[in-house]
Design an enzyme around this catalytic site. Structure first.
Site, mmCIF file in Angstrom:
data_model
loop_
_atom_site.group_PDB
_atom_site.id
_atom_site.type_symbol
_atom_site.label_atom_id
_atom_site.label_comp_id
_atom_site.label_asym_id
_atom_site.label_seq_id
_atom_site.Cartn_x
_atom_site.Cartn_y
_atom_site.Cartn_z
ATOM 1 N N HIS A 15 0.801 -0.982 0.125
ATOM 2 C CA HIS A 15 -0.098 -0.096 -0.098
ATOM 3 C C HIS A 15 0.703 1.313 -0.044
ATOM 4 O O HIS A 15 0.822 2.193 -0.692
ATOM 5 C CB HIS A 15 -0.716 0.005 1.294
ATOM 6 N N GLY A 16 2.065 1.354 0.769
ATOM 7 C CA GLY A 16 3.045 2.335 0.673
ATOM 8 C C GLY A 16 2.611 3.395 1.933
ATOM 9 O O GLY A 16 3.634 4.239 2.218
ATOM 10 N N ASP A 17 1.476 3.607 2.346
ATOM 11 C CA ASP A 17 1.116 4.620 3.463
ATOM 12 C C ASP A 17 -0.039 4.238 4.113
ATOM 13 O O ASP A 17 -1.038 4.759 4.317
ATOM 14 C CB ASP A 17 0.507 5.886 2.371
ATOM 15 N N LEU A 18 0.287 2.840 4.626
ATOM 16 C CA LEU A 18 -0.890 2.346 5.388
ATOM 17 C C LEU A 18 -0.923 2.534 6.879
ATOM 18 O O LEU A 18 -0.287 1.762 7.946
ATOM 19 C CB LEU A 18 -0.523 0.703 5.365
ATOM 20 N N ASN A 70 -5.969 5.668 6.857
ATOM 21 C CA ASN A 70 -6.242 5.256 5.591
ATOM 22 C C ASN A 70 -6.938 3.818 5.680
ATOM 23 O O ASN A 70 -6.907 3.163 4.617
ATOM 24 C CB ASN A 70 -4.803 5.070 4.659
#
Length: 221
Positions: free
Chosen positions: A107-110, A114
């Site tokens: 996801h990269g920004d979990l 979010n």
């Protein structure tokens, strides 16, 4: 949707499934289009080596943070030593002695902001991704950041690792997690001038430099 912390069993099994079943189209780390971390573009050009790819990502995030918040000599010095001396010792073993790192879609920004849970069905949704193919453990760096609710609830880390396992060398997992958290905190610093995120990154960089590339001038108190 409710913004309560998600059910750890359901949530972590889905995240682990994403990582385990995803397949990079060229067996490289990166993404076919530029993705963002917040408002800033990430350095996600394809690279077959995890160590090389992460190093380029970290250098890029440090550059953006310096442009937004100015340069501090002490931070620049230890960041250079982190990149030149510590990263090879921490990430090199992942790709040596016959080991390989699978490029997993993350996801990269979990973080908890979010993630939402459907109030009627209990279904969990994640959104606002800054996705790319990476070492799956990078996803967990965000959960170490002090500003997020994950940090106080180790059940999520336990559940994820129960489903996904830990990369070898296992004994380096916590230091890798700290390194990955540094990347996330530097991006947060770039977005929030005057916040504590840069200080948190600096302390973690000092910890790793003192442990893997020590010198007499930067010993932690």
């Amino acid at each position: 949707m409710a913004n309560d912390m998600p059910d750890p069993v359901q949530f972590c099994s889905h995240v682990a499934k994403l990582h385990k079943l995803s397949t990079s189209p060229n067996n490289c780390f990166g993404f076919h289009v530029v993705t963002n971390q917040g408002k800033f573009p990430q350095a996600v050009e394809w690279d077959p080596s995890w160590q090389s790819f992460f190093t380029k990502m970290l250098k890029h995030s440090i550059k953006i943070d310096s442009q937004e918040n100015g340069t501090i000599d002490a931070l620049s010095e230890v960041s250079s030593r982190l990149i030149d001396s510590v990263i090879p010792l921490l990430l090199g073993p992942l790709e040596s002695d016959g080991r390989t790192v699978k490029p997993c879609l993350i996801h990269g920004d979990l973080w908890d902001g979010n993630i939402g849970t459907d109030r009627k069905t209990g279904t969990i949704y994640i959104f606002d991704a800054g996705a790319y193919y990476a070492h799956s453990e990078l996803e967990l760096g965000m959960w170490r950041c002090q500003r997020h609710r994950f940090v106080d609830q180790e059940v999520y880390l336990r559940e994820y690792l129960k489903n996904a396992g830990i990369s070898e060398p296992i004994e380096m997992f916590d230091d890798r997690n700290r390194l990955y958290c540094i990347y996330m905190n530097i991006w947060a610093s770039a977005h929030h001038t005057g916040g504590i995120d840069r200080d948190m990154a600096y302390k973690d960089i000092l910890f790793l430099v003192n442990k893997y590339a020590p010198s007499s001038d930067n010993v932690l108190p």
